[in-house]
Motif scaffolding. Structure first.
Motif, mmCIF file in Angstrom:
data_model
loop_
_atom_site.group_PDB
_atom_site.id
_atom_site.type_symbol
_atom_site.label_atom_id
_atom_site.label_comp_id
_atom_site.label_asym_id
_atom_site.label_seq_id
_atom_site.Cartn_x
_atom_site.Cartn_y
_atom_site.Cartn_z
ATOM 1 N N PHE A 1 -57.641 -38.091 9.930
ATOM 2 C CA PHE A 1 -58.943 -37.456 10.097
ATOM 3 C C PHE A 1 -60.023 -38.407 9.590
ATOM 4 C CE2 PHE A 1 -55.632 -34.387 9.433
ATOM 5 C CZ PHE A 1 -55.851 -33.409 10.394
ATOM 6 N N PHE A 2 -61.065 -38.573 10.388
ATOM 7 C CA PHE A 2 -62.140 -39.506 10.055
ATOM 8 C C PHE A 2 -63.438 -38.722 9.910
ATOM 9 C CE2 PHE A 2 -58.869 -41.592 12.514
ATOM 10 C CZ PHE A 2 -58.518 -42.638 11.670
ATOM 11 N N THR A 3 -64.035 -38.808 8.717
ATOM 12 C CA THR A 3 -65.221 -38.011 8.418
ATOM 13 C C THR A 3 -66.169 -38.777 7.521
ATOM 14 O OG1 THR A 3 -66.016 -35.969 7.338
ATOM 15 C CG2 THR A 3 -63.994 -36.931 6.482
ATOM 16 N N PRO A 4 -67.476 -38.556 7.657
ATOM 17 C CA PRO A 4 -68.422 -39.107 6.678
ATOM 18 C C PRO A 4 -68.126 -38.542 5.289
ATOM 19 C CG PRO A 4 -69.581 -38.335 8.636
ATOM 20 C CD PRO A 4 -68.170 -37.847 8.748
ATOM 21 N N ILE B 1 -65.874 -32.992 5.070
ATOM 22 C CA ILE B 1 -64.581 -32.692 4.462
ATOM 23 C C ILE B 1 -64.196 -31.239 4.716
ATOM 24 C CG2 ILE B 1 -63.344 -32.463 2.274
ATOM 25 C CD1 ILE B 1 -63.672 -35.329 2.874
ATOM 26 N N GLU B 2 -65.146 -30.355 4.602
ATOM 27 C CA GLU B 2 -64.902 -28.933 4.829
ATOM 28 C C GLU B 2 -64.332 -28.695 6.223
ATOM 29 O OE1 GLU B 2 -67.610 -25.081 3.996
ATOM 30 O OE2 GLU B 2 -68.383 -26.393 5.585
ATOM 31 N N SER B 3 -64.894 -29.369 7.217
ATOM 32 C CA SER B 3 -64.429 -29.222 8.597
ATOM 33 C C SER B 3 -63.000 -29.742 8.759
ATOM 34 C CB SER B 3 -65.377 -29.968 9.537
ATOM 35 O OG SER B 3 -64.918 -29.937 10.867
ATOM 36 N N VAL B 4 -62.686 -30.850 8.082
ATOM 37 C CA VAL B 4 -61.331 -31.410 8.147
ATOM 38 C C VAL B 4 -60.310 -30.399 7.639
ATOM 39 C CG1 VAL B 4 -59.774 -33.144 7.162
ATOM 40 C CG2 VAL B 4 -62.032 -33.825 7.978
ATOM 41 N N PHE B 5 -60.595 -29.781 6.505
ATOM 42 C CA PHE B 5 -59.621 -28.867 5.912
ATOM 43 C C PHE B 5 -59.481 -27.578 6.700
ATOM 44 C CE2 PHE B 5 -59.451 -31.832 2.511
ATOM 45 C CZ PHE B 5 -58.218 -31.616 1.923
ATOM 46 N N LYS B 6 -60.506 -27.192 7.419
ATOM 47 C CA LYS B 6 -60.364 -26.043 8.326
ATOM 48 C C LYS B 6 -59.324 -26.347 9.399
ATOM 49 C CE LYS B 6 -65.011 -24.056 7.817
ATOM 50 N NZ LYS B 6 -66.331 -23.837 8.490
ATOM 51 N N GLN B 7 -59.385 -27.570 9.962
ATOM 52 C CA GLN B 7 -58.404 -27.936 10.984
ATOM 53 C C GLN B 7 -56.999 -28.078 10.392
ATOM 54 O OE1 GLN B 7 -59.161 -31.473 13.345
ATOM 55 N NE2 GLN B 7 -57.187 -31.283 14.393
ATOM 56 N N ASP C 1 -55.747 -26.456 7.895
ATOM 57 C CA ASP C 1 -55.217 -25.097 7.720
ATOM 58 C C ASP C 1 -54.762 -24.509 9.058
ATOM 59 O OD1 ASP C 1 -55.523 -25.049 4.985
ATOM 60 O OD2 ASP C 1 -57.489 -24.081 5.038
ATOM 61 N N GLU C 2 -55.594 -24.671 10.089
ATOM 62 C CA GLU C 2 -55.271 -24.075 11.390
ATOM 63 C C GLU C 2 -54.068 -24.740 12.055
ATOM 64 O OE1 GLU C 2 -58.881 -24.465 13.559
ATOM 65 O OE2 GLU C 2 -59.951 -22.942 12.380
ATOM 66 N N ASP C 3 -53.986 -26.064 11.994
ATOM 67 C CA ASP C 3 -52.940 -26.792 12.722
ATOM 68 C C ASP C 3 -51.640 -26.926 11.953
ATOM 69 O OD1 ASP C 3 -54.866 -27.074 14.614
ATOM 70 O OD2 ASP C 3 -55.051 -29.262 14.485
ATOM 71 N N PHE C 4 -51.702 -26.839 10.629
ATOM 72 C CA PHE C 4 -50.498 -27.094 9.833
ATOM 73 C C PHE C 4 -50.156 -25.946 8.878
ATOM 74 C CE2 PHE C 4 -52.229 -31.274 10.948
ATOM 75 C CZ PHE C 4 -51.112 -31.862 11.531
ATOM 76 N N VAL C 5 -51.060 -25.614 7.966
ATOM 77 C CA VAL C 5 -50.753 -24.659 6.895
ATOM 78 C C VAL C 5 -50.446 -23.274 7.445
ATOM 79 C CG1 VAL C 5 -51.634 -23.525 4.826
ATOM 80 C CG2 VAL C 5 -52.089 -25.963 5.207
ATOM 81 N N PHE C 6 -51.282 -22.780 8.380
ATOM 82 C CA PHE C 6 -51.070 -21.442 8.925
ATOM 83 C C PHE C 6 -49.800 -21.357 9.755
ATOM 84 C CE2 PHE C 6 -55.950 -20.665 8.837
ATOM 85 C CZ PHE C 6 -55.884 -20.520 7.463
#
Length: 530
Positions: free
Chosen positions: A431-434, A482-488, A490-495
């Motif tokens: 994941f690439f984020t500012p 960073i917040e947006s990265v962790f949403k993904q 959670d959705e793609d892996f954790v959930f």
């Protein structure tokens, strides 16, 4: 997921939060500074209208950051315009009443280097404090709050103390401006503030970490440094410092003072010759520290000696350097006799300082929740990224999802860093984020005019394209925070029931953004490195 226009507008609004215009005031003779300052400030509209809160102090400080165009101009000058940064620092110190005589009275340890200078300085400070000395510590950059850069007895300045020191200095400098742009840069101001704090708080010793380079760095305003340290050298900030190891070493060795005791780790031969020549020229004493901790006689063995890990060699090197530097200063504080040999005996108090030392955001592991473990390291050079990858491979779990969150700033060679990471670690996604905590900017401490959001976003796109097209990794994602990265995640892996080992690296600023976004401030003072 990716709304650039809206976020950019919000970001720009934050950048324009603080503006202050005032008439220019001619510089007076230094001897009349204090008396004139009082009368000037009483009638000053600026002093009477300023909101002297902590939040406004940070906004005012941020207004001193160089914008990207000014930074590019500095790059064109290659950080080598004869002593400009040092002369500016001296000028502004004089305006707040700090003279060369005052600086000469300040007991200082000065450290430059490429790799590990922050963690080495932190260990020096911890050793000195464990031996009963009242310490000051100036470092950069900060993770979450600018207060972290100036520490007394190991603790960042309180918001109230920072506010009081800031406004005292800021108003004095405003009062003596010769023209509208006659104010120190962001880093220069913080250097001035740190030195003023250490003088007024009467510390026994202060540990000063160089900002960039050394020879022309603002911190090299210090005229009399008896103990100097140089950590491992490598290529960094090449647009500012030079493209060869010899040029880098010349910049780093510039903090050596006449007659000082200089401690260095084993360096590449071309670097070592530059350091030796600088010592010969200034009649300084050079000591190359032992590379292994087994060379020492321990009153009791530190926890580090009892560990068995793949990166112990690097940790031992920085620890050895810290032991020699701290012991040298303590010995000279007791007796002015010059040191002739490397120290081999390590006292119980020094071992306690080593064991208690903690430097957040460097090789730090945090158990975030039952499904996510964070691996945070501010590595941003090729050598430090290689060390980071070794550490992650050793501590992470091959059966879990291995995820990378990455960003770089400045003139870092992202392609080489990503190539190293991808060749050493098999990631399931990147994941690439500012270095932005949340979609809505709320942390004024995190604002970075030197590398604004638009440039960070452009860099992230380049990193994403390199990962997807050159490295040809299918699982790459571009985000805005960073917040947006962790949403993904959670959705793609954790959930979906996956457990994740998440490596966050490439920039100290990115680590700081992660601390804010994930509310990790409680881990700033507690060691969770495993």
């Amino acid at each position: 997921m990716f709304r650039i226009a809206d976020f950019t507008v919000r970001w720009r609004k934050m950048m324009n939060k603080f503006t202050c215009e005032t008439a220019s005031i001619s510089l007076l003779h230094v001897s009349s500074v204090k008396s004139h300052l009082l009368s000037t400030m009483k009638g000053s509209n600026v002093a009477s209208t300023l909101d002297e809160s902590y939040e406004n102090a940070i906004s005012s400080l941020n207004s001193l950051q160089s914008n990207s165009s000014v930074l590019q101009d500095s790059i064109l000058r290659k950080h080598s315009e004869d002593n400009k940064h040092i002369n500016d620092t001296l000028k502004y110190l004089l305006r707040i009443g700090v003279s060369m005589d005052h600086l000469n009275q300040l007991p200082v340890i000065h450290v430059s280097g490429t790799k590990g200078k922050g963690s080495t300085c932190a260990m020096i400070e911890s050793i000195l404090r464990s031996n009963g000395y009242r310490t000051g510590f100036f470092s950069s950059p900060h993770l979450v709050s600018v207060k972290e850069r100036v520490r007394l007895n190991g603790m960042p300045l309180s918001s109230d103390k920072f506010r009081l020191y800031f406004w005292k200095i800021y108003k004095q400098l405003l009062a003596y401006r010769e023209h509208s742009r006659d104010m120190p840069s962001y880093f220069c101001f913080l250097t001035i503030l740190a030195l003023d704090v250490f003088l007024r708080e009467s510390v026994d010793v202060c540990v000063i970490e160089v900002g960039i380079g050394g020879r022309y760095d603002c911190t090299n305003v210090l005229p009399k440094t008896g103990t100097v340290g140089i950590t491992s050298l490598g290529l960094e900030h090449t647009k500012l410092l030079g493209n060869t190891l010899e040029e880098i070493a010349w910049q780093k060795a510039g903090i050596i003072k006449r007659g000082s005791d200089v401690f260095s780790v084993v360096q590449p031969s071309e670097c070592m010759e530059i350091i030796r020549e600088e010592c010969r020229k200034l009649k300084a004493n050079l000591f190359v520290v032992p590379s292994e901790l087994k060379a020492y006689q321990w009153a009791k063995k530190p926890e580090l000696v009892n560990e068995s890990c793949d990166i112990l060699d690097i940790l031992e090197l920085n620890t050895s350097l810290a032991i020699q530097i701290a012991t040298n200063w303590m010995n000279k504080n007791i007796s002015e006799i010059s040191q002739e040999n490397i120290t081999s005996i390590v006292t119980k108090q020094t071992v306690e300082g080593i064991d208690r030392c903690f430097w957040p955001g460097r090789l730090q592991r945090i158990l975030y929740d039952t499904k996510k473990t964070l691996y945070l390291d501010g590595a941003h050079t090729l050598e430090s990224i290689h060390l980071c990858a070794r550490w992650y491979n050793m501590k992470s779990h091959s059966q879990y999802k291995r995820l990378l969150i990455f960003n770089t700033t400045g003139d870092r060679d992202s392609a080489k860093l990503l190539s190293t990471l991808s060749s050493m670690i098999k990631f399931d996604a990147a994941f690439f984020t500012p270095s932005v905590p949340r979609d809505t900017v709320t942390c004024v401490d995190a604002m970075n005019h030197n590398f604004p959001f638009e440039l960070q976003l452009q860099r992230c796109r380049q990193n994403y394209e390199y990962w997807s097209q050159t490295i040809q990794h299918k699982e790459g994602f571009l985000h805005e925070s960073i917040e947006s990265v962790f949403k993904q995640i959670d959705e793609d892996f954790v959930f979906k029931g996956e457990t994740c080992d998440i490596l966050i690296t490439g920039s100290i600023h990115l680590i700081g953004a992660a601390f804010v976004a994930l509310n990790l401030e409680r881990f700033m003072c507690t060691s969770t490195t495993q």
